[in-house]
Design a protein around this motif. Structure first.
Motif, PDB file in Angstrom:
ATOM      1  N   ILE A 102       0.629  -1.094   0.200  1.00 49.88           N
ATOM      2  CA  ILE A 102      -0.091  -0.250   0.147  1.00 49.88           C
ATOM      3  C   ILE A 102       1.249   1.400  -0.069  1.00 49.88           C
ATOM      4  N   ALA A 103       1.719   1.030   0.641  1.00 49.94           N
ATOM      5  CA  ALA A 103       2.957   2.621   0.952  1.00 49.94           C
ATOM      6  C   ALA A 103       3.607   2.788  -0.702  1.00 49.94           C
ATOM      7  N   GLY A 104       4.191   1.271  -0.820  1.00 50.27           N
ATOM      8  CA  GLY A 104       5.110   1.931  -1.884  1.00 50.27           C
ATOM      9  C   GLY A 104       4.086   2.228  -3.356  1.00 50.27           C
ATOM     10  N   ALA A 105       2.648   1.736  -3.415  1.00 50.75           N
ATOM     11  CA  ALA A 105       1.778   2.157  -4.501  1.00 50.75           C
ATOM     12  C   ALA A 105       1.925   3.479  -4.420  1.00 50.75           C
ATOM     13  N   VAL A 106       0.948   4.333  -3.276  1.00 54.44           N
ATOM     14  CA  VAL A 106       0.839   5.357  -2.660  1.00 54.44           C
ATOM     15  C   VAL A 106       2.226   6.469  -3.799  1.00 54.44           C
ATOM     16  N   GLY A 111       3.076  11.698  -6.599  1.00 54.30           N
ATOM     17  CA  GLY A 111       4.146  12.686  -6.653  1.00 54.30           C
ATOM     18  C   GLY A 111       4.523  13.538  -4.925  1.00 54.30           C
ATOM     19  N   LEU A 112       3.266  13.222  -4.657  1.00 55.11           N
ATOM     20  CA  LEU A 112       3.091  14.787  -3.443  1.00 55.11           C
ATOM     21  C   LEU A 112       3.321  13.976  -2.491  1.00 55.11           C
ATOM     22  N   ALA A 113       2.629  11.951  -2.226  1.00 48.09           N
ATOM     23  CA  ALA A 113       2.879  11.517  -1.296  1.00 48.09           C
ATOM     24  C   ALA A 113       3.790  11.244  -1.125  1.00 48.09           C
ATOM     25  N   ARG A 114       5.049  11.124  -2.023  1.00 46.23           N
ATOM     26  CA  ARG A 114       5.824  10.675  -1.760  1.00 46.23           C
ATOM     27  C   ARG A 114       7.172  11.044  -1.795  1.00 46.23           C
ATOM     28  N   ARG A 115       6.671  13.195  -2.232  1.00 42.63           N
ATOM     29  CA  ARG A 115       7.080  14.446  -1.576  1.00 42.63           C
ATOM     30  C   ARG A 115       7.333  13.857   0.495  1.00 42.63           C
ATOM     31  N   LEU A 116       6.014  13.629   0.335  1.00 40.78           N
ATOM     32  CA  LEU A 116       5.771  13.972   2.056  1.00 40.78           C
ATOM     33  C   LEU A 116       6.699  12.744   2.714  1.00 40.78           C
ATOM     34  N   ILE A 117       6.319  11.515   1.864  1.00 44.96           N
ATOM     35  CA  ILE A 117       6.414  10.428   3.275  1.00 44.96           C
ATOM     36  C   ILE A 117       7.523   9.740   3.338  1.00 44.96           C
ATOM     37  N   ASP A 118       8.444   9.378   1.796  1.00 45.63           N
ATOM     38  CA  ASP A 118       9.424   8.720   1.170  1.00 45.63           C
ATOM     39  C   ASP A 118      10.554   9.087   1.894  1.00 45.63           C
ATOM     40  N   PRO A 119      11.032  10.418   2.183  1.00 45.78           N
ATOM     41  CA  PRO A 119      12.345  10.793   2.781  1.00 45.78           C
ATOM     42  C   PRO A 119      11.615  10.380   4.539  1.00 45.78           C
ATOM     43  N   SER A 120      10.714  10.400   4.987  1.00 41.20           N
ATOM     44  CA  SER A 120      10.598   9.867   6.519  1.00 41.20           C
ATOM     45  C   SER A 120      10.961   8.438   6.184  1.00 41.20           C
ATOM     46  N   LEU A 121      10.128   7.780   5.592  1.00 40.14           N
ATOM     47  CA  LEU A 121      10.643   5.877   5.690  1.00 40.14           C
ATOM     48  C   LEU A 121      11.770   5.649   5.309  1.00 40.14           C
TER      49      LEU A 121
END
Lengths: 280, 245
Positions: A102-106, A111-121
């Motif tokens: 789910i997280a990878g798909a989102v 793009g917005l989700a990637r910029r928000l979540i990916d760095p923290s993950l």
């Protein structure tokens, strides 16, 4: 005429039989090739201990390890440990895979989700896995929940990286075909994106499963009375290297078996792949 | 009837790919667009197909503005772009998802037969030759019965024999439903064999330099004197298109 037809049928069955034989021959040859190196290694080990090059006390020879394995097997203890460990890996793998997918798909799709979540993950990913152990014990207690949580963490990151990376690298040209046929949103995802990322997803699942088997040991080190990890700790504390070896070998075998099962389960969906040395 | 009015596209990096492109195409007309690289040929097709939006101007099909992919407009790319996880038959039926199984199968079979691949429906794309794959791509586009078919250098990756064969084949297929064809190519012979009209473009920014009407009958002899004469005229125009302005 009838005779001719019959000979034709006979010839055909003969041909299909010889095809089956050659497939079997090919498979057994492959198995032979895979077994040569470990068998030579075990032989060397046995001989080395018998000749007194190694101390048999700390490096028990294969014969002794096999005897221990056999004893564990006969008492039913081994299956019990395997069962417990497999159940833990199973639940951790499912939990980690579902959340990671789910997280990878989102993050892969938006793009917005990637910029928000990916760095923290990515930051969380760089935390050494063992560092979670004390926290998980405080949060989830010493029993199953904390173990499953730790395994899920181990499975999560390779699957997450695999899914989001695969989505990001879907060929623009293929997506344009979908757009020409006016697919968008859910239908574009279902009919183009999902099949396109599937091969990479299988690889991500395989590395996730591999990490699941690694993390279960860490999980069982933090206090377990059953499981293959417990056999390891128990073997160390009671000075039984043959039991440690037996547990290690069991890990190798079930790790390989579950990986093969995963490959076999997904192979029918990947016959379309046109890859270098496919079917080798 | 397809109307292109003053089409222009400037990309975000400042490249003016296309400027002031106006053209009227009658139903069933075959127009070839030729020119060197960088003169906006592919951009033109991407604007008409709705894959990209123009920064200026409009595309109209039968008086209706087109701003996104349209059911009556289809595009055949330079590469076949088949979906590798679908069989040949399912690739052809890709645009027919709303039809029920039997209907779809019938149309797919008919389309495959039309491009001469009636027996290859069960194959995977990896098992096709380049020419076969491009035929499947043509079938996939045709099966939705487009009114406008855009072709972006569709035969450029094929060998000369396959190319000539597919060009003739395209004309046969065209004669059945007579869609409007816009064929982008850098192959002058291909344009001459297929087109009623040839638009010559020049680059930086991409725009129309010349328009040549081909007054030859549909089945053309590539070696005839009249064919050579039109070719010479076209070559002169094309040479001019490459001169700096």
């Amino acid at each position: 005429m009838a005779d001719l037809a019959e000979t034709g049928i006979k010839a055909e069955t003969k041909a299909s039989r010889s095809v089956a034989a050659s497939v079997f021959y090919g498979l057994s040859r492959q198995a032979m090739a895979a077994i040569i190196v470990p068998v030579l290694g075990l032989l060397f080990w046995e001989v080395a201990v018998a000749a007194g090059w190694f101390s048999g006390r700390l490096m028990p020879p294969p014969s002794r390890v096999l005897a221990t394995l056999w004893a564990l097997l006969k008492s039913g203890e081994l299956f019990n440990h395997i069962g417990i460990t497999t159940v833990r890996v199973f639940f951790g793998f499912v939990l980690g895979t579902v959340t990671a997918t789910i997280a990878g798909a989102v993050t892969g799709y938006f793009g917005l989700a990637r910029r928000l979540i990916d760095p923290s993950l990515q930051a969380l990913r760089s935390i050494p896995s063992i560092a979670w152990v004390p926290l998980f014990i405080l949060w989830f207690g010493i029993f199953e929940a904390s173990k499953v949580a730790l395994i899920a963490v181990g499975v999560f990151f390779p699957v997450y990286l695999g899914v989001s990376g695969a989505i990001l690298s879907v060929d623009r040209k293929i997506v344009e075909v979908g757009r020409i046929f006016r697919l968008s949103g859910v239908t574009l995802v279902r009919r183009v994106m999902m099949p396109a990322v599937f091969p990479a997803y299988v690889i991500a699942l395989r590395s996730g499963l591999g990490l699941g088997w690694m993390f279960v040991v860490a999980a069982e080190f933090m206090g377990a009375s059953e499981g293959l990890g417990y056999l390891l700790v128990d073997g160390q504390q009671l000075g039984k290297p043959d039991q440690i070896m037996a547990a290690i070998i069991t890990f190798a075998v079930i790790g390989k078996v579950t990986d093969s099962l995963l490959i076999a389960a997904t192979a029918p969906f990947l016959t379309w792949q046109d890859s270098y040395r496919r079917g080798d | 009837m397809l109307t292109l009015r003053n089409l222009g596209k400037t990309y975000s990096n400042g490249v003016r790919a296309l400027e002031g492109f106006s053209l009227d195409l009658a139903r069933g007309e075959i127009v070839a667009v030729i020119g060197g690289s960088g003169c906006g040929k592919s951009t033109l097709l991407r604007l008409i197909s709705g894959l990209e939006t123009p920064t200026r101007g409009t595309v109209e099909l039968n008086g209706e503005p087109v701003s996104q992919p349209h059911p009556l407009i289809n595009l055949i790319f330079q590469e076949p772009r088949l979906l590798p996880w679908l069989t040949v038959a399912n690739n052809v039926g890709f645009g027919l998802a709303e039809l029920d199984g039997d209907d779809r199968r019938q149309q797919v079979d008919a389309a495959l037969k039309k491009v001469g691949l009636g027996k290859l429906g069960h194959r995977w794309p990896k098992e096709l030759s380049g020419g076969q794959a491009q035929r499947v791509a043509i079938a996939r586009a045709l099966v939705t019965r487009p009114e406008v078919l855009l072709l972006d250098e569709p035969f450029s990756a094929l060998d000369a024999f396959t190319r000539a064969d597919l060009q003739d084949h395209l004309l046969d297929i065209w004669s059945e439903t007579r869609p409007t064809l816009i064929l982008v190519t850098h192959d002058i012979d291909e344009a001459l064999v297929l087109a009623d009209r040839i638009i010559v473009m020049r680059p930086w920014p991409g725009r129309i330099l010349d328009e040549v009407k081909i007054g030859l009958p549909k089945k053309r002899d590539r070696a005839s004197v009249s064919f050579e004469a039109v070719k010479r005229q076209l070559l002169t125009s094309l040479t001019a298109s490459l001169q700096p302005s």
